[in-house]
Design an enzyme around this catalytic site. Structure first.
Site, PDB file in Angstrom:
ATOM      1  N   ASP A   1       0.866  -1.178   0.000  1.00 19.10           N
ATOM      2  CA  ASP A   1       0.000   0.000   0.000  1.00 19.10           C
ATOM      3  C   ASP A   1       0.902   1.226   0.000  1.00 19.10           C
ATOM      4  O   ASP A   1       1.983   1.213   0.597  1.00 19.10           O
ATOM      5  CB  ASP A   1      -0.904   0.018   1.236  1.00 19.10           C
ATOM      6  CG  ASP A   1      -1.974  -1.064   1.201  1.00 19.10           C
ATOM      7  OD1 ASP A   1      -2.355  -1.487   0.093  1.00 19.10           O
ATOM      8  OD2 ASP A   1      -2.447  -1.466   2.276  1.00 19.10           O
TER       9      ASP A   1
ATOM     10  N   ASP B   1      -6.831  -1.805  -4.398  1.00 25.58           N
ATOM     11  CA  ASP B   1      -7.868  -1.514  -3.406  1.00 25.58           C
ATOM     12  C   ASP B   1      -8.926  -0.584  -4.003  1.00 25.58           C
ATOM     13  O   ASP B   1     -10.127  -0.784  -3.803  1.00 25.58           O
ATOM     14  CB  ASP B   1      -7.271  -0.857  -2.163  1.00 25.58           C
ATOM     15  CG  ASP B   1      -6.294  -1.742  -1.420  1.00 25.58           C
ATOM     16  OD1 ASP B   1      -6.350  -2.971  -1.577  1.00 25.58           O
ATOM     17  OD2 ASP B   1      -5.460  -1.189  -0.670  1.00 25.58           O
TER      18      ASP B   1
END
Length: 178
Positions: free
Chosen positions: A123, A143
């Site tokens: 991330d 995501d």
């Protein structure tokens, strides 16, 4: 055996779209890993790129359950691949539905690649606004694809239901089904 005249000739474009989103996701994660290990990069007052190796799922829930989340990711990839494969039987599938399936498959696939190759999901996008204490969890392109895809899937279902209800209302001979 199905007649090839009844097959939607464009159904496979959803797979092409998913692969393109996965490639974009993996390229951005590669760049994030290469460039952000030394520290975060502030892009805008509310946007920072920072490396985070997430062993959990969305919002870092289920931290440390990488094997379970890998299994869930595999199940998602299989299910949404099957749903896209089924589009071949629909002559004119709703575009929003096809886009939703494409994005969810791409997001699940992108994060599954990370879990399988790195043991965590990379991330790097951090949206925040310190003056009011807003601090959104760090996320990535995959995501975003899953979230936008899920919202699109819900919207496509609502729109399809409204069209079905309108069709029944316009045809008084049509009996309502349970």
């Amino acid at each position: 055996m199905q007649n090839s005249a009844n097959v939607n000739p464009r159904w496979w474009w959803a797979f092409v779209g998913a692969v393109l989103v996965i490639v974009l996701d993996q390229i951005t994660k590669y760049i994030a890993t290469a460039e952000l290990l030394d520290g975060p990069v502030s892009v805008l007052p509310f946007l920072t790129f920072r490396y985070f190796c997430n062993t959990g799922a969305a919002f870092s829930i289920l931290q440390g359950y990488t094997h379970f989340l890998t299994f869930v990711g595999i199940a998602f990839v299989i299910y949404f691949s099957w749903e896209i494969w089924r589009l071949r039987r629909i002559q004119d599938p709703p575009v929003l539905f096809a886009i939703a399936l494409t994005l969810i498959l791409a997001g699940a696939g992108g994060n599954l690649i990370d879990r399988a190759t790195q043991g965590c999901v990379v991330d790097f996008i951090h949206v925040h606004y310190n003056p009011i204490g807003f601090n959104f969890p760090i996320f990535n392109i995959a995501d975003s694809a899953v979230c936008i895809g899920a919202a699109s899937w819900i919207l496509a279902a609502i729109l399809h239901r409204e069209r079905s209800d309108n069709k029944i209302a316009e045809d008084p001979d049509q009996t309502a089904r349970p």
